[in-house]
Design a protein around this motif. Structure first.
Motif, PDB file in Angstrom:
ATOM      1  N   ARG A   1       0.821  -1.208   0.000  1.00  0.00           N
ATOM      2  CA  ARG A   1       0.000   0.000   0.000  1.00  0.00           C
ATOM      3  C   ARG A   1       0.859   1.263   0.000  1.00  0.00           C
ATOM      4  NH1 ARG A   1      -4.963   0.808   0.907  1.00  0.00           N
ATOM      5  NH2 ARG A   1      -4.435   2.660   2.119  1.00  0.00           N
ATOM      6  N   GLU A   2       1.976   1.223   0.674  1.00  0.00           N
ATOM      7  CA  GLU A   2       2.858   2.389   0.714  1.00  0.00           C
ATOM      8  C   GLU A   2       3.464   2.678  -0.656  1.00  0.00           C
ATOM      9  OE1 GLU A   2       6.963   3.843   2.979  1.00  0.00           O
ATOM     10  OE2 GLU A   2       5.873   2.081   3.702  1.00  0.00           O
ATOM     11  N   LEU A   3       3.719   1.614  -1.431  1.00  0.00           N
ATOM     12  CA  LEU A   3       4.356   1.784  -2.731  1.00  0.00           C
ATOM     13  C   LEU A   3       3.372   2.203  -3.819  1.00  0.00           C
ATOM     14  CD1 LEU A   3       6.924   1.438  -4.514  1.00  0.00           C
ATOM     15  CD2 LEU A   3       6.144  -0.908  -4.931  1.00  0.00           C
ATOM     16  N   VAL A   4       2.150   1.735  -3.744  1.00  0.00           N
ATOM     17  CA  VAL A   4       1.187   1.949  -4.833  1.00  0.00           C
ATOM     18  C   VAL A   4       1.097   3.408  -5.279  1.00  0.00           C
ATOM     19  CG1 VAL A   4      -1.292   1.913  -5.391  1.00  0.00           C
ATOM     20  CG2 VAL A   4      -0.194  -0.131  -4.461  1.00  0.00           C
ATOM     21  N   PRO A   5       0.965   4.391  -4.382  1.00  0.00           N
ATOM     22  CA  PRO A   5       0.838   5.776  -4.850  1.00  0.00           C
ATOM     23  C   PRO A   5       2.110   6.331  -5.496  1.00  0.00           C
ATOM     24  CG  PRO A   5       0.116   5.552  -2.559  1.00  0.00           C
ATOM     25  CD  PRO A   5       0.841   4.296  -2.915  1.00  0.00           C
ATOM     26  N   GLU A   6       3.217   5.618  -5.375  1.00  0.00           N
ATOM     27  CA  GLU A   6       4.480   6.104  -5.933  1.00  0.00           C
ATOM     28  C   GLU A   6       4.809   5.498  -7.296  1.00  0.00           C
ATOM     29  OE1 GLU A   6       7.744   6.004  -3.199  1.00  0.00           O
ATOM     30  OE2 GLU A   6       6.429   6.159  -1.453  1.00  0.00           O
ATOM     31  N   LEU A   7       3.983   4.571  -7.769  1.00  0.00           N
ATOM     32  CA  LEU A   7       4.306   3.866  -9.008  1.00  0.00           C
ATOM     33  C   LEU A   7       4.402   4.815 -10.202  1.00  0.00           C
ATOM     34  CD1 LEU A   7       2.125   0.662  -8.554  1.00  0.00           C
ATOM     35  CD2 LEU A   7       4.626   0.764  -8.637  1.00  0.00           C
ATOM     36  N   THR A   8       3.468   5.733 -10.316  1.00  0.00           N
ATOM     37  CA  THR A   8       3.491   6.667 -11.441  1.00  0.00           C
ATOM     38  C   THR A   8       4.766   7.504 -11.424  1.00  0.00           C
ATOM     39  OG1 THR A   8       1.070   6.776 -11.419  1.00  0.00           O
ATOM     40  CG2 THR A   8       2.237   8.523 -12.595  1.00  0.00           C
ATOM     41  N   ALA A   9       5.151   7.979 -10.247  1.00  0.00           N
ATOM     42  CA  ALA A   9       6.374   8.791 -10.134  1.00  0.00           C
ATOM     43  C   ALA A   9       7.615   7.963 -10.433  1.00  0.00           C
ATOM     44  CB  ALA A   9       6.462   9.399  -8.735  1.00  0.00           C
ATOM     45  N   LEU A  10       7.621   6.684 -10.068  1.00  0.00           N
ATOM     46  CA  LEU A  10       8.781   5.838 -10.345  1.00  0.00           C
ATOM     47  C   LEU A  10       8.963   5.614 -11.840  1.00  0.00           C
ATOM     48  CD1 LEU A  10       8.530   3.156  -7.506  1.00  0.00           C
ATOM     49  CD2 LEU A  10      10.175   5.033  -7.692  1.00  0.00           C
TER      50      LEU A  10
ATOM     51  N   ARG B   1      -7.569  -7.444   0.858  1.00  0.00           N
ATOM     52  CA  ARG B   1      -6.478  -7.310   1.831  1.00  0.00           C
ATOM     53  C   ARG B   1      -5.811  -5.943   1.740  1.00  0.00           C
ATOM     54  NH1 ARG B   1      -2.568 -12.027   0.396  1.00  0.00           N
ATOM     55  NH2 ARG B   1      -1.316 -11.025   2.054  1.00  0.00           N
ATOM     56  N   LEU B   2      -5.937  -5.307   0.581  1.00  0.00           N
ATOM     57  CA  LEU B   2      -5.254  -4.034   0.361  1.00  0.00           C
ATOM     58  C   LEU B   2      -6.175  -2.822   0.431  1.00  0.00           C
ATOM     59  CD1 LEU B   2      -2.968  -4.969  -2.687  1.00  0.00           C
ATOM     60  CD2 LEU B   2      -2.287  -4.800  -0.281  1.00  0.00           C
ATOM     61  N   PHE B   3      -7.405  -2.980  -0.072  1.00  0.00           N
ATOM     62  CA  PHE B   3      -8.248  -1.810  -0.277  1.00  0.00           C
ATOM     63  C   PHE B   3      -9.617  -1.984   0.374  1.00  0.00           C
ATOM     64  CE2 PHE B   3      -5.802  -2.467  -4.326  1.00  0.00           C
ATOM     65  CZ  PHE B   3      -4.789  -1.559  -4.023  1.00  0.00           C
ATOM     66  N   GLY B   4     -10.036  -0.961   1.125  1.00  0.00           N
ATOM     67  CA  GLY B   4     -11.396  -0.925   1.618  1.00  0.00           C
ATOM     68  C   GLY B   4     -12.309  -0.348   0.548  1.00  0.00           C
TER      69      GLY B   4
END
Length: 346
Positions: A37-46, A72-75
């Motif tokens: 979950r911590e990585l997901v929002p950074e994928l576009t920037a990576l 398991r990841l998203f509500g």
């Protein structure tokens, strides 16, 4: 503000074929959800970071999530048609369902761009995930597979590609721009295939080998790959998917094949194609390509829109953020001042 059209909201699903591709299928270890979950929002920037110094590489990443890991990841709501890949046990051939929580579909004009991005992501995730499948694909000749035939000829283009591959507001208003993707790794028996004449191979595929022209209906076998992949909807119109297949091979492992990856606004179309291939029709016609190509993996993933990746919903079970308190009321000055610092009327 007007809502985005599917093509504006989508991850880079509809892209021209590149010279290189990498397919990574991961499972999330118990306790690894927070790292993902911590990585997901950074994928576009990576992607931007890796591709910035080499724009000609045209690096792109499509990220999808399987049914088992979604909750398991998203509500919040789930994609309307997300479910596990359904294994098919045909009379002669089988399409297995294999583990997979996350799909990373990397494309670029140079393989090193795919490698560098995968290295960043996997280093960040560390022990939170396990790699269960990794395939490095490459463009072969004039967009042919290792069987010698052009692959992806019938891919829709333009508006038709958008309608085919991407979810619209009518289908699922909460996930406009998303896409369902099914992946399978096929291994070819090249010895048996090369023992056929070109004409025999053409009857298996349903197209000419040199010219890539579909055989006339009168000559098209019901067991051909073209016939078995033709799906007609209730309205009588042919239903398509958007393919991004790539060949791969390893002399050391003796494995040569095609990585099938098909995007669609609904998984139902691709699933019907697979039923046609593996189970056949009422007359027992199955896809003869399966006599030479064996499916060894199978997975179904949902590719959410970019806004979902950039700002994922809260983790399941997390309390919603408390609303911000209203601003405190400010008493109106009664001494004749404007209430701005020390400025006052004389």
């Amino acid at each position: 503000m007007p809502k985005l059209a599917p093509s504006d909201a989508a991850q880079p699903v509809i892209r021209p074929l590149t010279q290189a591709a990498m397919f990574l299928v991961l499972t999330v270890e118990d306790g690894g959800e927070a790292a993902v979950r911590e990585l997901v929002p950074e994928l576009t920037a990576l992607v931007r970071a890796v591709g910035f110094g080499r724009p000609d590489a045209r690096l792109a990443c499509v990220t999808g999530f399987g049914s088992a890991v979604w909750d398991r990841l998203f509500g919040g709501p789930r994609p309307a048609e997300l479910h596990p890949f359904v294994a098919l046990d045909g009379p002669q051939h089988r399409a297995p369902s294999t583990p997979g929580d996350i799909l990373l579909h990397l494309r670029a004009e140079t393989h090193d761009a795919c490698y560098d991005f995968a290295d960043l992501v996997l280093t960040r995730l560390g022990g939170a995930v396990k790699i269960v499948d990794e395939v490095h694909g490459w463009r072969y000749k004039d967009v042919r597979d290792l069987l010698g035939f052009v692959d992806g000829t019938e891919n829709p283009e333009g508006v038709e590609a958008v309608d085919t591959a991407l979810v619209d507001a009518e289908r699922d208003p909460g996930f406009v721009g998303g896409s369902y993707v099914i992946v399978q790794k096929y291994l070819h028996d090249m010895t048996a295939w090369n023992a056929l004449t070109d004409h025999e191979q053409e009857l298996v595929i349903g197209r000419t080998k040199a010219g890539n022209v579909q055989l006339p209906d009168a000559q098209l076998p019901k067991t051909s790959h073209v016939d078995r992949n033709t799906v007609v909807g209730p309205d009588g119109e042919e239903q398509d998917i958007f393919r991004a297949n790539m060949p791969f091979g390893s002399f050391k492992d003796g494995e040569f094949g095609t990585y099938f990856i098909g995007y669609c606004a609904t998984p139902a179309v691709t699933e019907q194609m697979l039923r046609n291939m593996f189970l056949g029709d009422e007359d027992g016609n199955r896809d003869r390509i399966l006599d030479f190509s064996t499916a060894v993996t199978g997975g179904l993933f949902f590719v959410p829109p970019t806004s979902f990746l950039d700002d994922p919903p809260p983790a399941p079970g997390a309390a919603p953020p408390a609303p911000s308190p209203p601003p405190a009321a400010t008493a109106r000055p009664t001494d004749g001042s404007l209430g701005i610092g020390s400025l006052k009327r004389s």
